[in-house]
Design a protein around this motif. Sequence first.
Motif, PDB file in Angstrom:
ATOM      1  N   ALA A  18      11.809  -3.381  11.564  1.00 23.26           N
ATOM      2  CA  ALA A  18      11.302  -2.090  11.865  1.00 23.26           C
ATOM      3  C   ALA A  18      11.172  -1.069  10.895  1.00 23.26           C
ATOM      4  CB  ALA A  18      11.772  -1.565  13.424  1.00 23.26           C
ATOM      5  N   ASP A  20      10.226  -1.315   7.673  1.00 22.16           N
ATOM      6  CA  ASP A  20       8.878  -1.366   7.113  1.00 22.16           C
ATOM      7  C   ASP A  20       8.043  -2.255   7.342  1.00 22.16           C
ATOM      8  OD1 ASP A  20       7.325  -2.715   4.550  1.00 22.16           O
ATOM      9  OD2 ASP A  20       8.243  -0.710   3.847  1.00 22.16           O
ATOM     10  N   PRO A  21       6.834  -2.144   7.581  1.00 24.99           N
ATOM     11  CA  PRO A  21       5.879  -3.209   8.266  1.00 24.99           C
ATOM     12  C   PRO A  21       5.717  -4.420   7.429  1.00 24.99           C
ATOM     13  CG  PRO A  21       4.717  -1.158   6.931  1.00 24.99           C
ATOM     14  CD  PRO A  21       6.083  -0.674   6.896  1.00 24.99           C
ATOM     15  N   ARG A  22       6.004  -4.734   6.264  1.00 24.82           N
ATOM     16  CA  ARG A  22       5.980  -5.871   5.516  1.00 24.82           C
ATOM     17  C   ARG A  22       7.205  -6.636   5.754  1.00 24.82           C
ATOM     18  NH1 ARG A  22       6.124  -2.898  -0.224  1.00 24.82           N
ATOM     19  NH2 ARG A  22       7.520  -1.734   0.952  1.00 24.82           N
TER      20      ARG A  22
END
Length: 230
Positions: A18, A20-22
């Motif tokens: 959660a 970082d969206p990557r």
Amino acid sequence: MSVPARETVPTPLDDLLALDPRLPAVWAWVQRLMTPDAAHDEGHLRRVAVWTRRCAPDEPAALAVAAALTHDVINLPKNHPQRAQASTLAAQAVREALPGLGFTPAQAHEVALAVRDHSFSRGAVPETPLGAALQDADRLDALGALGVMRVAAVGGHLGRSLLDPSDPWCQQREPDDQAFTVDHFFTKLLRLAGSFQTAPGRAEAQRRTAVMHAFLTQLGEEIGVPYPSP
């Protein structure tokens, strides 16, 4: 009558993914490629990620977690002829994959360097702070109570004897961790503390090494051959 949706069970990595969206895409890629074992599983990756962040608090969280998640993406057995090249192969895969997962080429290169240099088998001194943190974090998981469990798991998987009953502490012979699991403490584990690059890593390594000395002391009591603690 509608069927209730199945509840999604959280995984130990969810809090890190959660950040970082990557990162979920990185984890999905790792799951497709990596061959896990008892010593290199999701729990190991999470612990390495936590300690990589602790050892390099100024590094971007996304890069620290990505490096930890991918460092074993090419996971070759201890007795594989290309074992020493595993981290180099993993770094190549990371450098090629991460730009397609939202990372810039420069970020992919930094993560790949850390992955390449983390390996004990390769014997490299990391070139970057992220590499130093990843190397320390991975080595910490080989120490302490976890280290005892992991060396036992690997020794059992490879069919090694627990110890040499005539000389369990390698006092009259060279350690041979291909034959005896306990010998791995003397070929590698008890020597690791002197190789740490970061202050948090060094402090934790000293604590965990003391735990292993305590384990060997107890083992010596149980087998009737006192452990010659340093």
